[in-house]
Design a protein around this motif. Structure first.
Motif, PDB file in Angstrom:
ATOM      1  N   PRO B   4      45.897  62.048  52.524  1.00 40.43           N
ATOM      2  CA  PRO B   4      46.390  60.836  52.837  1.00 40.43           C
ATOM      3  C   PRO B   4      45.173  60.048  53.576  1.00 40.43           C
ATOM      4  CG  PRO B   4      48.162  62.215  53.550  1.00 40.43           C
ATOM      5  CD  PRO B   4      47.045  63.012  52.781  1.00 40.43           C
ATOM      6  N   ARG B   5      44.561  60.528  54.339  1.00 41.46           N
ATOM      7  CA  ARG B   5      43.496  60.124  55.297  1.00 41.46           C
ATOM      8  C   ARG B   5      42.197  59.860  54.605  1.00 41.46           C
ATOM      9  NH1 ARG B   5      44.857  60.960  61.516  1.00 41.46           N
ATOM     10  NH2 ARG B   5      46.837  60.063  61.541  1.00 41.46           N
ATOM     11  N   ALA B   6      42.055  60.700  53.799  1.00 38.86           N
ATOM     12  CA  ALA B   6      40.714  60.818  53.310  1.00 38.86           C
ATOM     13  C   ALA B   6      39.975  59.578  53.027  1.00 38.86           C
ATOM     14  CB  ALA B   6      40.574  61.792  51.974  1.00 38.86           C
ATOM     15  N   PRO B   7      40.675  58.915  51.988  1.00 35.27           N
ATOM     16  CA  PRO B   7      39.718  57.615  51.572  1.00 35.27           C
ATOM     17  C   PRO B   7      39.608  56.364  52.804  1.00 35.27           C
ATOM     18  CG  PRO B   7      42.093  57.650  50.520  1.00 35.27           C
ATOM     19  CD  PRO B   7      41.829  58.839  51.326  1.00 35.27           C
ATOM     20  N   GLY B   8      40.444  56.534  53.756  1.00 47.39           N
ATOM     21  CA  GLY B   8      40.192  55.569  54.876  1.00 47.39           C
ATOM     22  C   GLY B   8      38.932  56.126  55.642  1.00 47.39           C
ATOM     23  N   LEU B   9      39.133  57.501  56.047  1.00 49.04           N
ATOM     24  CA  LEU B   9      38.038  57.953  56.818  1.00 49.04           C
ATOM     25  C   LEU B   9      36.625  57.821  56.058  1.00 49.04           C
ATOM     26  CD1 LEU B   9      39.827  61.125  58.306  1.00 49.04           C
ATOM     27  CD2 LEU B   9      39.068  59.212  59.455  1.00 49.04           C
ATOM     28  N   ILE B  10      36.796  58.381  54.692  1.00 49.03           N
ATOM     29  CA  ILE B  10      35.287  58.236  54.080  1.00 49.03           C
ATOM     30  C   ILE B  10      34.736  56.789  54.065  1.00 49.03           C
ATOM     31  CG2 ILE B  10      34.422  58.392  51.697  1.00 49.03           C
ATOM     32  CD1 ILE B  10      36.401  60.680  51.287  1.00 49.03           C
ATOM     33  N   LEU B  11      35.638  55.810  53.683  1.00 50.64           N
ATOM     34  CA  LEU B  11      35.208  54.398  53.744  1.00 50.64           C
ATOM     35  C   LEU B  11      34.683  53.945  55.030  1.00 50.64           C
ATOM     36  CD1 LEU B  11      35.058  52.088  51.663  1.00 50.64           C
ATOM     37  CD2 LEU B  11      37.347  51.218  52.585  1.00 50.64           C
ATOM     38  N   SER B  12      35.447  54.319  56.308  1.00 49.62           N
ATOM     39  CA  SER B  12      34.886  53.888  57.401  1.00 49.62           C
ATOM     40  C   SER B  12      33.458  54.532  57.827  1.00 49.62           C
ATOM     41  CB  SER B  12      35.748  54.433  58.510  1.00 49.62           C
ATOM     42  OG  SER B  12      37.124  54.280  58.136  1.00 49.62           O
ATOM     43  N   ALA B  13      33.324  55.894  57.555  1.00 57.21           N
ATOM     44  CA  ALA B  13      32.075  56.585  57.599  1.00 57.21           C
ATOM     45  C   ALA B  13      30.872  55.903  56.888  1.00 57.21           C
ATOM     46  CB  ALA B  13      32.247  58.035  57.099  1.00 57.21           C
ATOM     47  N   ILE B  14      31.427  55.516  55.657  1.00 55.49           N
ATOM     48  CA  ILE B  14      30.212  54.904  54.810  1.00 55.49           C
ATOM     49  C   ILE B  14      29.939  53.582  55.233  1.00 55.49           C
ATOM     50  CG2 ILE B  14      29.652  53.707  52.513  1.00 55.49           C
ATOM     51  CD1 ILE B  14      31.316  55.695  51.320  1.00 55.49           C
ATOM     52  N   VAL B  15      30.881  52.466  55.817  1.00 56.14           N
ATOM     53  CA  VAL B  15      30.491  51.290  56.464  1.00 56.14           C
ATOM     54  C   VAL B  15      29.791  51.364  57.658  1.00 56.14           C
ATOM     55  CG1 VAL B  15      31.828  49.389  57.700  1.00 56.14           C
ATOM     56  CG2 VAL B  15      32.569  50.313  55.699  1.00 56.14           C
ATOM     57  N   LEU B  16      30.028  52.285  58.691  1.00 52.43           N
ATOM     58  CA  LEU B  16      29.438  52.886  59.923  1.00 52.43           C
ATOM     59  C   LEU B  16      27.929  53.063  59.584  1.00 52.43           C
ATOM     60  CD1 LEU B  16      32.324  54.335  62.229  1.00 52.43           C
ATOM     61  CD2 LEU B  16      30.955  52.271  62.230  1.00 52.43           C
ATOM     62  N   ALA B  17      27.912  54.172  58.636  1.00 56.67           N
ATOM     63  CA  ALA B  17      26.500  54.496  58.523  1.00 56.67           C
ATOM     64  C   ALA B  17      25.593  53.428  57.933  1.00 56.67           C
ATOM     65  CB  ALA B  17      26.501  55.493  57.325  1.00 56.67           C
ATOM     66  N   ALA B  18      26.137  52.420  57.048  1.00 53.62           N
ATOM     67  CA  ALA B  18      25.668  51.386  56.417  1.00 53.62           C
ATOM     68  C   ALA B  18      25.126  50.462  57.576  1.00 53.62           C
ATOM     69  CB  ALA B  18      26.264  50.798  55.298  1.00 53.62           C
ATOM     70  N   LEU B  19      25.843  50.310  58.454  1.00 52.63           N
ATOM     71  CA  LEU B  19      25.666  49.251  59.671  1.00 52.63           C
ATOM     72  C   LEU B  19      24.611  49.797  60.634  1.00 52.63           C
ATOM     73  CD1 LEU B  19      29.282  47.473  60.187  1.00 52.63           C
ATOM     74  CD2 LEU B  19      27.131  46.571  58.949  1.00 52.63           C
ATOM     75  N   LEU B  20      24.895  50.999  61.131  1.00 56.07           N
ATOM     76  CA  LEU B  20      23.901  51.540  62.227  1.00 56.07           C
ATOM     77  C   LEU B  20      22.975  52.543  62.051  1.00 56.07           C
ATOM     78  CD1 LEU B  20      27.456  52.294  64.431  1.00 56.07           C
ATOM     79  CD2 LEU B  20      26.087  50.385  64.433  1.00 56.07           C
ATOM     80  N   LEU B  21      22.904  53.028  60.945  1.00 57.19           N
ATOM     81  CA  LEU B  21      22.026  54.115  60.572  1.00 57.19           C
ATOM     82  C   LEU B  21      20.625  53.590  60.538  1.00 57.19           C
ATOM     83  CD1 LEU B  21      23.030  56.978  61.250  1.00 57.19           C
ATOM     84  CD2 LEU B  21      23.068  57.443  58.925  1.00 57.19           C
ATOM     85  N   PRO B  22      20.392  52.703  59.455  1.00 56.04           N
ATOM     86  CA  PRO B  22      19.133  52.336  59.050  1.00 56.04           C
ATOM     87  C   PRO B  22      17.908  52.004  60.179  1.00 56.04           C
ATOM     88  CG  PRO B  22      20.696  50.980  57.811  1.00 56.04           C
ATOM     89  CD  PRO B  22      21.514  51.654  58.855  1.00 56.04           C
TER      90      PRO B  22
END
Lengths: 515, 263, 306
Positions: B4-22
C-alpha cells in the motif's frame, strides 16, 4: 406435506454468528413469515441456505426432503432452478435491463428442463400474475413498465419453472400502500395452487393477514413463533409487542391532537413542472393547481403514492424547490420567491427529509450542523448563547450531548434523524415540514421519531406539514389530510371523516390498503 | 500486488532526488565531459554513464525528471483551477447555462487535442510556458465533467437544501457545503491528471516539439536513448524506467483514492 | 435514439466547422510567412508564389477558397513537398495509419475485454490483482517507451521481428507497431471492463438471475457483460484519439510511412497546409468514433434509446 424444513440453522461471518439455531417448516400451500427489524438476520436466514450469500452455513435446511446445507454449488443451482423461486425488495432493478421481458421469462422457464416455452405459455404465465396487455408486454424492455408491473414480471420469472417454494424477501417494502395490498393478494392467490411461501418482512401487521405462521427474529435468534393470529393478538415477547405497536394501523384509536389556530401557511394554484427526462422538449407536470392551507398548531398530511407529486408540492410551498405558478402566503403575507427568501421568511418553517444521513453534511460535526440555522437566521446571537441553544435543541430531541462532536457517518439512522430535527427546531420555527421523515427508518426507530415529533407538536404548538405515503402513520400526527394522485389534490378534509367516508377512488384504495 | 505505501514512498524518493541530488553530482547536466563520451555505467565520475556527447546521464535524468514533474504539476494545477471553476459553475447554475457550458466541453473533447497543441507550437514557436499552458488547457475537461457531475448530485442532496432552509446564502453553500464535499474527488482526478500531463509533455519532447535543448526532460532523454539503443541500451532504460515509475505511482495513487471515495 | 444521434450530429458538424475555422485562422495569424525561410528568393518570385497560393486575398476569401477545396477533397498544396498536394500525402499515408490503427484497436478490444472478464470472475483473488496491476502498468507506460523497448527486446536481442519499416504491410513488420500501439488502450479497456462488471455484478438483477439457478457463466455473459460495457463504449472516442496520438509516435519509432509521420514532419518543417489538413482529418475521425459510441450505447442498454 412438508416442502421446506429448517432446523438449527446457523449463518456466520468471520467466525461471528449472525443467526443461530433457527427452525421452522413450511407445508404445501402454506405461508410462513419471517419478521424482524433490520439487522435481525431475516434475509440471511432465507437466502444463505440456497447459496445466495457467500457465507458459511451450518445446520439443516431440507427442500422437498433434500438437504441443502453442504450441497455443491451446481446442485444448489439446480435446486434453485427447479424447486425454489425468489423475489426481492426492489422491483425497479430486479430485471435485466437489456433483455426483453419475454426473453427473461423464457430463460427462467427453460431452467427446469421443460424445453423452450411457446408464446402462449408465457402469456398464461403473465396472466397468472395479473398483468394487463400481456401480449405486448412480452416484447417490451423492463424500463417501459411501472414499478408494480415490474414486480409482477419479477414474480412471474420466479415461478416460471413451477417451483414448490417461493422465497419473497421484503417483496412489498418498496411499494406504496395500494400496490402493497395488491401484491400480497397476488401472493395469496399463488398459494392456492399449492405454492409454499416464505415471506420476509419488517412489517408484522401487514404480513400477519397473509401468513399461517409467524417467526419473529431479534439479533439472529427466534424469539417467538406460532400461528399468525395468536402472535398478532397475544404476543408473548416484549419485542414482538413493540413491533406490532410500532407499525401504525388504522384500527388504533385516533390520537389526541393539539388545538388549531388561524391559517398560517396558505398555497393557491401551485403548479410545478420538470423537463422530461432524457428529452430536449416537453415538460412533465408534477403538480397541477394545488391549493391548501396549514393552520397554526395543526398537522396537515399530504398523502399519496410514489410519483404523486406530494414531495414536489411540499418543497415548492416551502420555497425549497422549483415552482411555475401559484401564490404562497404566510399569515396573509405573500412569501418572496425562492432566491429572495430573507432571514425573517426562512425562520418560519424548517424541513426534515427522508434520508437522515443524506440530510447532514458529512464534513460537518453535529454541533455545527445544528448551529447553522442560528448562524444565518439569528446572526445577533453570541457564540455562548448559540452553543446553549444547540445544547438545548439536542436535549429536546433526546440526544446524548456526547454525540455533539461526532461526524454524521458515525451516527445511526435514528440518531441522524434526531440531529436533523434538532437543526429544524433550533430556531423555534412555527411550522415543520416532514418530507417522508420516517420512511427511511426501521419500524421501531420510526415509531420513536413520530412520538418525539408528537411531543414537540404538543409542547410548542408546532404546525406540521407531513408528506407521507402511509395513511395510518399520518393519522398519528395530523388532524387533516390532503390526498394526492398524479400531481393533483384529489380530496381534502378532516382525517377521521376522510378515513370513514373516502370520496375519491384513490383515497378509498389507500384506506383499504391501510386496514 | 504492490504494498500500500510503496507508490507514495517511491514517488517521494524520486521527487526528493530530482530536487536535491543534481547539485551534489560531480557533473552538471549540461556540461560536456570530453573524456567521458559514451561512458558506460559505473565509470568514475559518471555513476550511470554518459551520453553521446559526454554529458552525465544521472544528472540529466534527474534534471529531466525535475522539468517533467514541474511542467506536470503546473499544468495539473491550471487544469484543476479551470476545471473546478467551470464544472462547479455549470453544475450549480444548471439549466441552459449548464447545457451551453457542457456543450463547449463536449466539443473540445471531440478535438484531437494533442494535435491542436502541436499546431500551437508550430504557429507560436516552442516555449515551455506554452507547453504547460497548452496542456493545462487540454486536461481541464475531464476535471470539469467530474466536478459538474458531483455538484449536480450534491445540489439535490437534502443537506444542501437544508442549508438553504437554514438561510445560508448561495456563496456560502457552495464554499462550505459543496466544495469541501468534492475536494476528495477533485484531488483524486488531480492525481490522475498529473500522469496524463507527464505523458503529453514527454510525448511532445520525444517528437522534438516540447522542451528545448540544453534544457532536458524525460521525453527528450527517452528519444536520445532510443536513437542509441543498439549501442547503449541503459541510456533508454534509465530515463524510460524513471518515467514509467513516476507514471505508475501517480496512477495507482490516484485510482486508489478515486475508488475509495466512490465506495 | 434517433433524436440522440441527430443531436450528436448537430454538435459534431459545428465542432468540425469550428476546428476548420480556428486552425485556419491560427495558421494565418502565425508570425512570418511560409516563404520566409527561403532567403534567396527574389521579390518578384515571392509575389508570384504568394499570388499562386492565394495568400494575397483578404482573409475571408482565403477561408472560402480553402473550405471550397475541402468540399472537393482538396486540402491544398504542400509547402515543403512541392511536387505533392496535401491530398496526395494524405492519400498515401491514410491506408498505412488505418491498417495500423484498425488492427491495434481490434487487438486492444479483444485483449482488454478478455482481461476484464477474467479479472471480474476472480474478483478479489490473486489473478484479479495481478491482471489489474498489469492493466495499470500498460496504461502508465507511454508508447514511446514501449515501442523502443519492444524493438530492443524482440528485434535487437531476440531477432524475432524486423526493427522497422513498412514493407507493403508485411505482417512481420506490422506485429511490433500494432502491439505497441494496442497495449495502453488494451489496459484502459481492461480496467473499464473490470470496473463496469464489478458495478453491474453488484446490482439486483444479477442476484435475481443467480436466484433463478442460471449458471455463473450465463449470468456473466448474458446478464452482466452488456451493461458493463457502457463505460468501454464511452471510451471509444478518447481511445480513437489516443490511437491517433500513439500512431504519431509509433510511426516515427518504426519508420512507417503513415499520416502521423507526415504530421510530425509537417510540424517540424512548418508545412502549414499539411498540418492543417491532418488536424482536420483527425478531428473528423474522432467525431466519427464518438458517433459510433453513441450507437453502441443504445445497443448495450436499451434505456438509453430514450
Amino acid at each position: 406435506m412438508t416442502i421446506y424444513a429448517v432446523e438449527g440453522l446457523c449463518v456466520s461471518a468471520g467466525g461471528q454468528p449472525l443467526v443461530s439455531d433457527i427452525g421452522f417448516t413450511i407445508g404445501r400451500g402454506e405461508c410462513v413469515a419471517l419478521v424482524g427489524a433490520s439487522g435481525s438476520g431475516k434475509s440471511l436466514t432465507c437466502l444463505a441456505p440456497f447459496g445466495l450469500l457467500p457465507l458459511p452455513v451450518a445446520g439443516s435446511a431440507r427442500l422437498r426432503g433434500r438437504e441443502l446445507i453442504g450441497m455443491s454449488p451446481p446442485s444448489l443451482r439446480h435446486a434453485r432452478g427447479h424447486d425454489a423461486g425468489f423475489i426481492f425488495q426492489q422491483p425497479l432493478t430486479a430485471l435485466t435491463p437489456h433483455l426483453k421481458v419475454g426473453r427473461q421469462l423464457a430463460e427462467a422457464w427453460r431452467q427446469a428442463g421443460k424445453g423452450r416455452p411457446r408464446r402462449t405459455d408465457l402469456v398464461a404465465l403473465l396472466d397468472r400474475v395479473g398483468l394487463d396487455h400481456v401480449d405486448e408486454r412480452l416484447d417490451q424492455y423492463p424500463h417501459r413498465l411501472s414499478g408494480g408491473q415490474r414486480q409482477r414480471v419479477a414474480i412471474a420469472a420466479a415461478i416460471a419453472h413451477d417451483p414448490a417454494l417461493l422465497v419473497a424477501d421484503e417483496p412489498t417494502s418498496a411499494l406504496d400502500a395500494t400496490l402493497r395490498a395488491a401484491m400480497l393478494d397476488l401472493l395469496g392467490r399463488l398459494r392456492e395452487g399449492g405454492l409454499a411461501l416464505l415471506l420476509v418482512s419488517h412489517d408484522l401487521p401487514s404480513v400477519a393477514r397473509q401468513a399461517d405462521r409467524i417467526v419473529v427474529l431479534e439479533a439472529g435468534r427466534v424469539i417467538e413463533s406460532g400461528a399468525a393470529s395468536t402472535v398478532l393478538r397475544t404476543p408473548r415477547n416484549a419485542y414482538t409487542r413493540a413491533l406490532i405497536e410500532a407499525a401504525p394501523h388504522l384500527s388504533e384509536p385516533p390520537p389526541l391532537l393539539p388545538p388549531v389556530g388561524p391559517p398560517l401557511l396558505t398555497a393557491e394554484g401551485v403548479c410545478v413542472s420538470f423537463p422530461r427526462p432524457g428529452r430536449r422538449r416537453g415538460r412533465v407536470q408534477a403538480v397541477a393547481d394545488a391549493t391548501l392551507a396549514v393552520h397554526a398548531g395543526e398537522g396537515l398530511a399530504i398523502v399519496g403514492g410514489s410519483g404523486s407529486g406530494k414531495s414536489t408540492l411540499a418543497r415548492a410551498i416551502a420555497r425549497l424547490g422549483p415552482i411555475d405558478a401559484g401564490q404562497v402566503a404566510w399569515a396573509g403575507r405573500t412569501l418572496p420567491a425562492r432566491g429572495r427568501m430573507g432571514r425573517g421568511d426562512r425562520h418560519l418553517m424548517q424541513p426534515v427529509f427522508q434520508d437522515p444521513l443524506a440530510s447532514l453534511d458529512p464534513m460537518w460535526r453535529v454541533r455545527d450542523i445544528v448551529a447553522e440555522p442560528l448562524r444565518h437566521l439569528r446572526p445577533g446571537l453570541s457564540p455562548i448563547a448559540r452553543a446553549e441553544a444547540v445544547a438545548a435543541a439536542l436535549g429536546d430531541v433526546e440526544m446524548d450531548s456526547a454525540l455533539a462532536d461526532r461526524y454524521p457517518a458515525t451516527l445511526s439512522g435514528g440518531q441522524a434523524q434526531r440531529v436533523a430535527i434538532a437543526r429544524a427546531i433550533v430556531t423555534q420555527p412555527k411550522l415543520l415540514l416532514l418530507d417522508e421523515a420516517t420512511s427511511g427508518l426501521d419500524v421501531l426507530v420510526a415509531s420513536r421519531i413520530v412520538s418525539l415529533i408528537a411531543r414537540l407538536q404538543h409542547e410548542r404548538g408546532l404546525a406540521i406539514l407531513f408528506v407521507t405515503h402511509d395513511l395510518a402513520l399520518a393519522r398519528r400526527l395530523c388532524a387533516r389530510i390532503a390526498v394526492m394522485a398524479a400531481g393533483r389534490i384529489v380530496e381534502t378534509g378532516a382525517m377521521e371523516s376522510v378515513i370513514a367516508r373516502p370520496a375519491h377512488p384513490v383515497t378509498r384504495a389507500l384506506v383499504v390498503a391501510s386496514q | 500486488m504492490i504494498r500500500p505505501r510503496a507508490p507514495g514512498l517511491i514517488l517521494s524518493a524520486i521527487v526528493l532526488a530530482a530536487l536535491l541530488l543534481p547539485p551534489l553530482l560531480p557533473w552538471r547536466y549540461d556540461v560536456i565531459d570530453w573524456g567521458g563520451v559514451r561512458a558506460p555505467p559505473l565509470s568514475p565520475g559518471h555513476l550511470l554513464g554518459a551520453d553521446g556527447v559526454g554529458r552525465d546521464l544521472l544528472a540529466r535524468t534527474l534534471v529531466g525528471a525535475r522539468v517533467t514533474l514541474a511542467v506536470a504539476a503546473a499544468a495539473a494545477l491550471v487544469s484543476l483551477v479551470i476545471g473546478v471553476a467551470w464544472g462547479a459553475t455549470a453544475g450549480w447554475i444548471g439549466g441552459r447555462v449548464d447545457e451551453a457550458m457542457m456543450r463547449v466541453v463536449d466539443a473540445l473533447y471531440a478535438l484531437p487535442f494533442m494535435f491542436v497543441v502541436i499546431l500551437l507550437m508550430v504557429v507560436f514557436g516552442r516555449s515551455i510556458l506554452l507547453v504547460f499552458l497548452g496542456i493545462g488547457a487540454v486536461e481541464w475537461l475531464t476535471m470539469a465533467r467530474v466536478v459538474r457531475g458531483q455538484v449536480m448530485a450534491l445540489r439535490e442532496q437534502p443537506f444542501v437544501i437544508a442549508a438553504e432552509a437554514a438561510g445560508a446564502p448561495p456563496r456560502r453553500i457552495v464554499t462550505m457545503h459543496v466544495l469541501p464535499n468534492i475536494a476528495g474527488v477533485a484531488l483524486a482526478y488531480l492525481l490522475l491528471t498529473v500522469p496524463q500531463v507527464v505523458m503529453i509533455e514527454s510525448f511532445l519532447s520525444f517528437l522534438g516539439l516540447g522542451v528545448q535543448e540544453p534544457l532536458t526532460s524525460l521525453g527528450i532523454l527517452v528519444k536520445e536513448g532510443a536513437d542509441d539503443m543498439d549501442i547503449s541500451p541503459h541510456a533508454l532504460l534509465l530515463p524510460g524506467g524513471l518515467l514509467v515509475a513516476i507514471l505508475i505511482c501517480l496512477t495507482v495513487l490516484g485510482e486508489r483514492l478515486r475508488d475509495r471515495l466512490a465506495a | 435514439m434517433r433524436a440522440l444521434l441527430l443531436r450528436r450530429l448537430a454538435t459534431a458538424v459545428p465542432t468540425l466547422a469550428a476546428v476548420v475555422l480556428l486552425s485556419f485562422l491560427l495558421m494565418r495569424l502565425a508570425p512570418g510567412g511560409p516563404f520566409d525561410g527561403e532567403l534567396a528568393m527574389d521579390p518578384a518570385t515571392r509575389a508570384a508564389l504568394v499570388h499562386a497560393y492565394g495568400l494575397d486575398l483578404p482573409l475571408p476569401a482565403q477561408m472560402l477558397r480553402y473550405v471550397g477545396g475541402l468540399a472537393r477533397g482538396d486540402f491544398g498544396p504542400s509547402l515543403v513537398y512541392r511536387d505533392f498536394t496535401v491530398t496526395d500525402l494524405i492519400a498515401s499515408g491514410l491506408p498505412v495509419s488505418l491498417t495500423l490503427g484498425g488492427l491495434a484497436l481490434t487487438l486492444a478490444v479483444m485483449l482488454g475485454i478478455s482481461a476484464g472478464l477474467i479479472a471480474a470472475t476472480r474478483a478479489g483473488g490473486r489473478t484479479d490483482r495481478i491482471l489489474m496491476f498489469a492493466m495499470t502498468l500498460l496504461t502508465a507506460v507511454p508508447t514511446f517507451v514501449t515501442g523502443p523497448a519492444l524493438v530492443l527486446l524482440f528485434a535487437l536481442a531476440l531477432g524475432w521481428a524486423p526493427v522497422s519499416g513498412w514493407a507493403g504491410g508485411d505482417p512481420a513488420h506490422l506485429a511490433l507497431p500494432v502491439i505497441a500501439l494496442a497495449l495502453p488502450v488494451a489496459g484502459a479497456i481492461g480496467k473499464l471492463t473490470r470496473a463496469g462488471l464489478a458495478a453491474t455484478l453488484r446490482q439486483d438483477h444479477i442476484r435475481s438471475a443467480h436466484a433463478r439457478g442460471l449458471s455463473p457463466s450465463r449470468v456473466l455473459l448474458v446478464h452482466a457483460l452488456r451493461p458493463a460495457l457502457v463505460p468501454v463504449a464511452s471510451y471509444l472516442g478518447p481511445a480513437a484519439a489516443g490511437m491517433l496520438t500513439g500512431a504519431v509516435v509509433i510511426e516515427t519509432v518504426f519508420a512507417l510511412p503513415g499520416l502521423g509521420r507526415h504530421f510530425v514532419q509537417g510540424a517540424l518543417n512548418r508545412d502549414y497546409p499539411l498540418v492543417l489538413g491532418v488536424v482536420i482529418l483527425y478531428a473528423a475521425l474522432i467525431l466519427l468514433f464518438n458517433l459510433l459510441a453513441d450507437l453502441l450505447y443504445g445497443w448495450l442498454d436499451p434505456r438509453m434509446r430514450g
